[in-house]
Write a protein that holds these residues in place. Structure first.
Motif, mmCIF file in Angstrom:
data_model
loop_
_atom_site.group_PDB
_atom_site.id
_atom_site.type_symbol
_atom_site.label_atom_id
_atom_site.label_comp_id
_atom_site.label_asym_id
_atom_site.label_seq_id
_atom_site.Cartn_x
_atom_site.Cartn_y
_atom_site.Cartn_z
ATOM 1 N N ASP A 93 12.429 51.380 92.192
ATOM 2 C CA ASP A 93 13.788 51.512 92.570
ATOM 3 C C ASP A 93 14.908 50.174 92.097
ATOM 4 O OD1 ASP A 93 12.982 53.467 94.121
ATOM 5 O OD2 ASP A 93 12.390 52.249 95.970
ATOM 6 N N TYR A 94 14.166 49.072 91.858
ATOM 7 C CA TYR A 94 14.860 47.923 91.269
ATOM 8 C C TYR A 94 15.483 48.510 90.161
ATOM 9 C CZ TYR A 94 16.270 43.257 89.904
ATOM 10 O OH TYR A 94 17.134 42.117 89.728
ATOM 11 N N VAL A 95 14.317 48.928 89.175
ATOM 12 C CA VAL A 95 15.102 49.070 87.837
ATOM 13 C C VAL A 95 16.057 50.204 87.569
ATOM 14 C CG1 VAL A 95 14.326 50.457 85.586
ATOM 15 C CG2 VAL A 95 12.914 48.342 86.841
ATOM 16 N N ALA A 96 15.923 51.018 88.660
ATOM 17 C CA ALA A 96 16.903 52.326 88.790
ATOM 18 C C ALA A 96 18.300 51.681 89.029
ATOM 19 C CB ALA A 96 16.435 53.365 89.809
ATOM 20 N N LYS A 97 18.404 50.805 89.912
ATOM 21 C CA LYS A 97 19.552 50.155 90.323
ATOM 22 C C LYS A 97 20.139 48.778 89.412
ATOM 23 C CE LYS A 97 18.697 50.831 95.261
ATOM 24 N NZ LYS A 97 18.452 50.091 96.498
ATOM 25 N N ASN A 98 19.050 48.238 88.714
ATOM 26 C CA ASN A 98 19.666 47.108 87.763
ATOM 27 C C ASN A 98 19.059 47.276 86.598
ATOM 28 O OD1 ASN A 98 20.581 45.424 90.310
ATOM 29 N ND2 ASN A 98 18.517 46.029 90.837
ATOM 30 N N GLY A 99 18.313 48.018 85.975
ATOM 31 C CA GLY A 99 17.697 48.039 84.751
ATOM 32 C C GLY A 99 18.419 49.228 83.758
ATOM 33 N N THR A 100 17.739 49.206 82.764
ATOM 34 C CA THR A 100 18.327 49.925 81.720
ATOM 35 C C THR A 100 17.619 51.627 81.784
ATOM 36 O OG1 THR A 100 16.586 49.674 79.945
ATOM 37 C CG2 THR A 100 18.480 48.161 80.040
ATOM 38 N N ALA A 101 18.489 52.688 81.206
ATOM 39 C CA ALA A 101 17.866 53.831 81.391
ATOM 40 C C ALA A 101 16.591 53.991 80.529
ATOM 41 C CB ALA A 101 18.568 54.912 80.867
ATOM 42 N N GLU A 102 16.274 53.191 79.609
ATOM 43 C CA GLU A 102 14.811 53.385 79.009
ATOM 44 C C GLU A 102 13.797 52.799 79.651
ATOM 45 O OE1 GLU A 102 12.983 51.356 74.686
ATOM 46 O OE2 GLU A 102 15.209 50.923 75.230
ATOM 47 N N GLN A 103 13.994 51.414 80.418
ATOM 48 C CA GLN A 103 13.197 50.903 81.213
ATOM 49 C C GLN A 103 12.690 51.997 82.273
ATOM 50 O OE1 GLN A 103 15.215 47.386 82.527
ATOM 51 N NE2 GLN A 103 14.455 46.236 81.102
ATOM 52 N N LEU A 104 13.575 52.643 82.861
ATOM 53 C CA LEU A 104 13.455 53.642 83.882
ATOM 54 C C LEU A 104 12.691 54.707 83.460
ATOM 55 C CD1 LEU A 104 14.141 54.282 87.016
ATOM 56 C CD2 LEU A 104 16.177 55.399 86.146
ATOM 57 N N ASN A 105 13.091 55.421 82.415
ATOM 58 C CA ASN A 105 12.105 56.436 81.727
ATOM 59 C C ASN A 105 10.816 56.195 81.664
ATOM 60 O OD1 ASN A 105 14.292 57.999 81.994
ATOM 61 N ND2 ASN A 105 15.091 57.665 79.935
ATOM 62 N N SER A 106 10.600 54.855 80.855
ATOM 63 C CA SER A 106 9.441 54.146 80.561
ATOM 64 C C SER A 106 8.549 53.943 81.979
ATOM 65 C CB SER A 106 9.541 52.837 79.980
ATOM 66 O OG SER A 106 9.917 52.906 78.717
ATOM 67 N N MET A 107 8.968 53.631 83.047
ATOM 68 C CA MET A 107 8.343 53.622 84.208
ATOM 69 C C MET A 107 8.064 54.753 84.886
ATOM 70 S SD MET A 107 7.939 50.123 84.984
ATOM 71 C CE MET A 107 8.059 49.886 86.908
ATOM 72 N N LYS A 108 8.871 55.832 84.835
ATOM 73 C CA LYS A 108 8.645 57.171 85.175
ATOM 74 C C LYS A 108 7.305 57.918 84.576
ATOM 75 C CE LYS A 108 12.951 58.023 87.563
ATOM 76 N NZ LYS A 108 14.226 58.907 87.449
ATOM 77 N N SER A 109 7.430 57.658 83.109
ATOM 78 C CA SER A 109 6.484 58.198 82.390
ATOM 79 C C SER A 109 4.931 57.623 82.715
ATOM 80 C CB SER A 109 6.850 58.182 80.931
ATOM 81 O OG SER A 109 8.021 58.813 80.700
ATOM 82 N N TYR A 110 4.844 56.204 82.987
ATOM 83 C CA TYR A 110 3.647 55.614 83.227
ATOM 84 C C TYR A 110 3.295 56.122 84.707
ATOM 85 C CZ TYR A 110 0.277 51.980 83.428
ATOM 86 O OH TYR A 110 -0.809 51.326 83.453
ATOM 87 N N ARG A 111 4.092 56.178 85.670
ATOM 88 C CA ARG A 111 3.603 56.863 86.854
ATOM 89 C C ARG A 111 3.315 58.294 86.712
ATOM 90 N NH1 ARG A 111 7.948 56.708 91.739
ATOM 91 N NH2 ARG A 111 9.104 58.124 90.301
ATOM 92 N N GLU A 112 3.606 59.012 86.030
ATOM 93 C CA GLU A 112 3.339 60.432 85.873
ATOM 94 C C GLU A 112 2.014 60.526 85.253
ATOM 95 O OE1 GLU A 112 6.232 62.456 83.641
ATOM 96 O OE2 GLU A 112 8.010 62.492 85.227
ATOM 97 N N GLN A 113 1.505 59.629 84.287
ATOM 98 C CA GLN A 113 0.197 59.607 83.667
ATOM 99 C C GLN A 113 -0.756 58.959 84.416
ATOM 100 O OE1 GLN A 113 0.750 58.064 79.803
ATOM 101 N NE2 GLN A 113 -1.387 58.679 79.140
ATOM 102 N N TYR A 114 -0.433 57.785 85.152
ATOM 103 C CA TYR A 114 -1.306 57.047 85.789
ATOM 104 C C TYR A 114 -1.246 56.821 87.224
ATOM 105 C CZ TYR A 114 -2.262 55.600 80.921
ATOM 106 O OH TYR A 114 -2.718 55.809 79.508
ATOM 107 N N GLY A 115 -0.217 56.976 87.777
ATOM 108 C CA GLY A 115 0.142 56.697 89.157
ATOM 109 C C GLY A 115 -0.478 57.667 90.274
ATOM 110 N N VAL A 116 -0.680 56.929 91.403
ATOM 111 C CA VAL A 116 -1.068 57.937 92.704
ATOM 112 C C VAL A 116 0.079 58.158 93.612
ATOM 113 C CG1 VAL A 116 -3.577 57.113 92.088
ATOM 114 C CG2 VAL A 116 -1.927 55.620 93.734
ATOM 115 N N SER A 117 -0.439 58.919 94.414
ATOM 116 C CA SER A 117 0.663 59.187 95.560
ATOM 117 C C SER A 117 0.420 58.129 96.663
ATOM 118 C CB SER A 117 0.484 60.557 96.224
ATOM 119 O OG SER A 117 -0.561 60.791 96.757
#
Length: 217
Positions: free
Chosen positions: A193-217
């Motif tokens: 959420d913080y990256v979405a508001k304050n970070g770069t698009a590249e950072q946000l995409n990396s975080m989302k990709s990581y969550r899709e691969q390793y994250g839990v609900s």
């Protein structure tokens, strides 16, 4: 600065002090993470105060205030638990008992592995920084059991919300095993959420990709 803990405020302070970094970091698990949280750099008065206020707020909301005992595992947990006890008293007027363990048993003086509050027969809240596999926390649980104490709950600074051996995270597994609340001040979702508001698009995409691969609900 407000005494009330805000995840976004903690993330900002952590970034400013390089406790939280974005980039590419290879973890012990072999996973390449787009961020890294180094609790060893929680080494300023500001950082420790923000963190301790967070622990204290969570305890004030969730713990039994009448006979509260809090515990920090050596070594990082020692300053955290001491600062949290002060914050509980200063901000919530809760007079908590607090203690910690030694890495090696003392063979003179009072001896033993534990320092501070008498834990025998007590229900104890454990304070920790980050939980990955949960191994260190299970060692703390075993140590408390030897002192005839049980865990009432656990609070960590950061929940990475990553899969462990199965489809659940270490925090979810530990909560089920111990049947106690395991809480986190900041989660992976807060960082996104913080990256979405304050970070770069590249950072946000990396975080989302990581969550899709390793994250839990």
């Amino acid at each position: 600065m407000s005494n009330t803990f805000q995840p976004s405020q903690f993330i900002e302070v952590a970034l400013k002090n390089n406790v939280l970094k974005f980039g590419e970091f290879t973890l012990k698990s072999g996973r390449v993470s787009p961020y890294f949280f180094n609790a060893g750099l929680l080494s300023t008065g500001e950082l420790l105060s923000v963190l301790a206020n967070g622990y204290a707020d969570a305890l004030a909301k969730n713990a039994n205030k009448d006979d509260l005992v809090i515990f920090g595992a050596a070594y990082k947990g020692i300053p955290f638990v001491a600062a949290t006890a002060q914050s509980l008293w200063n901000n919530h007027q809760i007079n908590a008992n607090w203690g910690y363990n030694r890495k090696e048993a003392k063979d003179h003086g009072e001896g033993g592995m534990l320092v501070g509050a008498d834990l025998k027969g007590k229900s104890v809240w454990v304070i920790d920084d980050v939980m990955t596999a949960g191994t260190a926390m299970r060692e703390v649980v075993a140590l408390l059991a030897k002192e005839n104490a049980k865990v009432a709950g656990i609070i960590v600074a950061l929940d990475r919300k990553e899969k462990g051996q199965g489809e659940k995270s270490a925090i979810q597994e530990l909560a089920e095993t111990l049947n106690v609340p395991v809480l986190a001040l900041v989660s992976f979702d807060d960082i996104i959420d913080y990256v979405a508001k304050n970070g770069t698009a590249e950072q946000l995409n990396s975080m989302k990709s990581y969550r899709e691969q390793y994250g839990v609900s």
